[in-house]
Scaffold this motif. Structure first.
Motif, PDB file in Angstrom:
ATOM      1  N   HIS A  17      -9.642 -15.790 -26.075  1.00 26.23           N
ATOM      2  CA  HIS A  17      -9.833 -14.525 -25.837  1.00 26.23           C
ATOM      3  C   HIS A  17     -10.796 -13.575 -24.742  1.00 26.23           C
ATOM      4  O   HIS A  17     -10.123 -12.798 -23.791  1.00 26.23           O
ATOM      5  N   ASP A  18     -11.928 -13.461 -24.608  1.00 26.70           N
ATOM      6  CA  ASP A  18     -13.369 -13.415 -23.808  1.00 26.70           C
ATOM      7  C   ASP A  18     -12.131 -14.240 -21.860  1.00 26.70           C
ATOM      8  O   ASP A  18     -12.616 -12.904 -21.491  1.00 26.70           O
ATOM      9  N   VAL A  19     -12.474 -15.327 -22.283  1.00 25.17           N
ATOM     10  CA  VAL A  19     -12.317 -15.618 -21.401  1.00 25.17           C
ATOM     11  C   VAL A  19     -10.335 -14.707 -20.829  1.00 25.17           C
ATOM     12  O   VAL A  19     -10.157 -14.047 -19.280  1.00 25.17           O
ATOM     13  N   SER A  20      -9.271 -14.510 -21.712  1.00 30.26           N
ATOM     14  CA  SER A  20      -8.566 -13.773 -21.111  1.00 30.26           C
ATOM     15  C   SER A  20      -8.540 -11.926 -20.778  1.00 30.26           C
ATOM     16  O   SER A  20      -7.734 -11.407 -19.931  1.00 30.26           O
ATOM     17  N   LEU A  21      -9.718 -11.689 -21.988  1.00 32.57           N
ATOM     18  CA  LEU A  21     -10.009 -10.841 -21.270  1.00 32.57           C
ATOM     19  C   LEU A  21     -10.932  -9.840 -20.254  1.00 32.57           C
ATOM     20  O   LEU A  21     -10.135  -9.441 -19.576  1.00 32.57           O
ATOM     21  N   ALA A  22     -11.400 -11.000 -19.662  1.00 34.67           N
ATOM     22  CA  ALA A  22     -12.241 -11.418 -18.210  1.00 34.67           C
ATOM     23  C   ALA A  22     -11.247 -11.441 -17.392  1.00 34.67           C
ATOM     24  O   ALA A  22     -10.875 -10.174 -16.285  1.00 34.67           O
ATOM     25  N   ALA A  24      -7.646 -10.873 -17.794  1.00 37.80           N
ATOM     26  CA  ALA A  24      -6.756  -9.278 -17.459  1.00 37.80           C
ATOM     27  C   ALA A  24      -7.170  -8.672 -16.953  1.00 37.80           C
ATOM     28  O   ALA A  24      -6.923  -7.117 -16.108  1.00 37.80           O
ATOM     29  N   ALA A  25      -8.464  -7.717 -17.034  1.00 36.79           N
ATOM     30  CA  ALA A  25      -9.807  -7.067 -16.319  1.00 36.79           C
ATOM     31  C   ALA A  25      -9.610  -6.647 -15.275  1.00 36.79           C
ATOM     32  O   ALA A  25      -9.421  -6.134 -14.433  1.00 36.79           O
ATOM     33  N   ALA A  26      -9.522  -7.973 -14.252  1.00 40.86           N
ATOM     34  CA  ALA A  26     -10.332  -7.873 -12.983  1.00 40.86           C
ATOM     35  C   ALA A  26      -8.682  -7.956 -12.600  1.00 40.86           C
ATOM     36  O   ALA A  26      -8.830  -7.153 -11.665  1.00 40.86           O
ATOM     37  N   PRO A 276      -3.452 -20.309 -15.149  1.00 42.14           N
ATOM     38  CA  PRO A 276      -4.637 -20.343 -15.024  1.00 42.14           C
ATOM     39  C   PRO A 276      -5.448 -18.885 -15.332  1.00 42.14           C
ATOM     40  O   PRO A 276      -5.134 -18.006 -15.772  1.00 42.14           O
ATOM     41  N   GLY A 277      -7.386 -19.269 -15.290  1.00 44.31           N
ATOM     42  CA  GLY A 277      -8.023 -18.130 -15.119  1.00 44.31           C
ATOM     43  C   GLY A 277      -7.642 -17.532 -13.832  1.00 44.31           C
ATOM     44  O   GLY A 277      -7.791 -17.936 -12.602  1.00 44.31           O
ATOM     45  N   PHE A 278      -7.862 -16.028 -14.050  1.00 44.46           N
ATOM     46  CA  PHE A 278      -7.352 -14.865 -12.991  1.00 44.46           C
ATOM     47  C   PHE A 278      -8.968 -14.317 -12.482  1.00 44.46           C
ATOM     48  O   PHE A 278      -8.031 -12.979 -11.891  1.00 44.46           O
ATOM     49  N   THR A 279      -9.823 -14.095 -13.308  1.00 44.96           N
ATOM     50  CA  THR A 279     -10.551 -13.389 -11.988  1.00 44.96           C
ATOM     51  C   THR A 279     -10.392 -13.533 -10.801  1.00 44.96           C
ATOM     52  O   THR A 279     -10.500 -14.615 -10.188  1.00 44.96           O
ATOM     53  N   GLY A 280     -11.381 -12.348 -10.218  1.00 41.23           N
ATOM     54  CA  GLY A 280     -11.409 -13.123  -8.482  1.00 41.23           C
ATOM     55  C   GLY A 280     -11.891 -14.062  -8.668  1.00 41.23           C
ATOM     56  O   GLY A 280     -12.002 -14.142  -6.904  1.00 41.23           O
ATOM     57  N   HIS A 281     -13.085 -14.328  -8.820  1.00 47.84           N
ATOM     58  CA  HIS A 281     -14.191 -15.667  -8.832  1.00 47.84           C
ATOM     59  C   HIS A 281     -13.414 -16.765  -9.589  1.00 47.84           C
ATOM     60  O   HIS A 281     -14.219 -17.902  -9.342  1.00 47.84           O
ATOM     61  N   SER A 294      -5.346 -12.542  -0.379  1.00 48.32           N
ATOM     62  CA  SER A 294      -6.188 -12.216  -0.576  1.00 48.32           C
ATOM     63  C   SER A 294      -6.216 -11.916  -2.182  1.00 48.32           C
ATOM     64  O   SER A 294      -4.361 -12.851  -2.700  1.00 48.32           O
ATOM     65  N   TYR A 295      -6.808 -12.074  -3.513  1.00 46.09           N
ATOM     66  CA  TYR A 295      -6.849 -11.463  -4.956  1.00 46.09           C
ATOM     67  C   TYR A 295      -5.564 -10.541  -4.806  1.00 46.09           C
ATOM     68  O   TYR A 295      -4.583 -11.030  -5.198  1.00 46.09           O
ATOM     69  N   SER A 296      -5.413  -9.388  -4.144  1.00 47.83           N
ATOM     70  CA  SER A 296      -4.467  -8.777  -4.746  1.00 47.83           C
ATOM     71  C   SER A 296      -2.991  -8.975  -3.632  1.00 47.83           C
ATOM     72  O   SER A 296      -1.319  -8.584  -4.381  1.00 47.83           O
ATOM     73  N   ALA A 297      -2.810  -9.835  -2.788  1.00 47.65           N
ATOM     74  CA  ALA A 297      -2.093 -10.472  -2.014  1.00 47.65           C
ATOM     75  C   ALA A 297      -0.875 -11.748  -2.910  1.00 47.65           C
ATOM     76  O   ALA A 297      -0.098 -11.322  -3.478  1.00 47.65           O
ATOM     77  N   LEU A 298      -2.477 -11.936  -3.538  1.00 44.96           N
ATOM     78  CA  LEU A 298      -1.969 -12.557  -4.538  1.00 44.96           C
ATOM     79  C   LEU A 298      -0.917 -12.391  -6.160  1.00 44.96           C
ATOM     80  O   LEU A 298       0.182 -12.947  -5.913  1.00 44.96           O
TER      81      LEU A 298
END
Ligand SMILES: Nc1ncnc2c1ncn2[C@@H]1O[C@H](COP(=O)(O)OP(=O)(O)O)[C@@H](O)[C@H]1O
Ligand SMILES: [Mg+2]
Length: 308
Positions: A17-22, A24-26, A276-281, A294-298
């Motif tokens: 849950h927390d990993v997904s929240l991070a 999604a927020a990113a 997969p994990g989707f924060t910027g890092h 870039s992240y936003s291009a992705l």
């Protein structure tokens, strides 16, 4: 130009849950506000939905909100998210969404089925045995093993067992996360991952962790990612071929990450992640960043793929 209305769903009712929240927020923060209007929705640990203000939404109201959007980014890892359930809901409601559909999500979330499919494609996996609560106590020790739930993520319930005395606790722990578990041979090799986005393979990424890549190593900040992985071109080619053939065989869409061990005898598939994990890092954004995306291009590419 009118903005594209994008629903970003985070959270989920599982241990990630927390990993997904991070993630999604990113994702929500990285979507260009001139091009996208973001509608945030959260699935709670108990499976109930909340709007962006944290107020509870019934499932029917959540679907109504989603139907006002042009596209959905379901950034939910793990069971009842990545496993096809959320894709199924969106399919039934006729709402375009990014990422894999029901079948690839369900197949890849099941590490046992993933093995069967990979082996059929000629891609090696760790030898493993499927156990249930009924059969686990009959497992006879033959040497060190990795015990893991068939369907989980973030290393939850995964234990490397070197001592037979530690086996019962490891079986019990894995069974807390799923009613089916795998006992696998221990693979020795570099952990190297690669992603596929709608036909394009990413550069490889090596996870340089001290020992086991557990939840703490994943999110505690102590792990180094090396992109591209320092492996031979022939090994890169083998990973690209294996990842692409799995992406196609499973029928993935959007982005999927394929996790391998690179051993002296070539690649061994560990698992497939359709969200997969989707924060910027996180790994996937880091892989594509190394290819100049870039992240936003992705995220733009994921959205265009969903709307294509
Ligand atoms: N068969 C194996 N041999 C060696 N290490 C393993 C094996 N299976 C898993 N691991 C280690 O455990 C970590 C988590 O296991 P994994 O199956 O990827 O679970 P999750 O889906 O939770 O990420 C891997 O990244 C790897 O470090
Ligand atoms: Mg993993």
């Amino acid at each position: 130009m009118s903005r594209t209305k994008v629903a970003v769903i985070g959270g989920g009712s599982n241990g990630e849950h927390d990993v997904s929240l991070a993630s999604a927020a990113a994702v929500a923060a990285a979507l260009d506000p001139e091009r996208y209007q973001v509608v945030g929705l959260t699935i709670g640990r108990d499976g109930t939905w909340q709007d962006s203000g944290g107020d509870p939404l019934g499932l029917a109201d959540a679907i109504t909100t989603l139907t006002t959007c042009d596209v959905v980014l379901p950034i939910v890892h793990g069971p009842r998210g990545e496993d096809g359930t959320l894709a199924g809901l969106l399919e039934m409601a006729g709402i375009p969404y990014a990422g894999s559909g029901v079948r690839p999500g369900a197949l890849a979330m099941d590490k046992w089925v993933t093995k069967l499919i990979a082996e059929d494609l000629g891609i090696r996996t760790a030898k493993g045995r499927l156990l249930t609560a009924g059969t686990a106590s009959g497992y006879a020790w033959t040497g060190p093993v990795v015990v893991k739930p068939v369907s989980a993520g973030s290393s939850l319930g995964v234990t490397l067992v070197r001592d037979p005395g530690d086996l019962p606790a490891a079986l019990t722990e894995a069974l807390r996360h799923d009613d089916r578990i795998l006992v696998e041979e221990v693979i020795t090799g570099r952990e190297v991952d690669i992603a596929v986005l709608a036909g394009t393979v990413s550069p490889t990424l090596e996870i340089v962790a001290e020992g086991f890549f557990d939840y703490r190593a994943k999110y505690g900040g102590g792990t180094v990612f090396q992109v591209p992985a320092p492996i031979d071109p022939s090994e890169v080619k083998a990973l690209e071929t294996a990842a692409t053939s799995l992406y196609e065989a499973l029928g993935c869409r959007g982005v999927a990450r394929f996790d391998f061990f690179v051993t002296e005898d070539g690649p061994v598939l560990n698992e497939v992640n359709t969200m997969p994990g989707f924060t910027g890092h996180s790994q996937v954004p880091r892989m594509f960043a190394a290819a100049g995306i870039s992240y936003s291009a992705l995220l733009d590419a994921l959205i265009s793929d969903a709307l294509a």
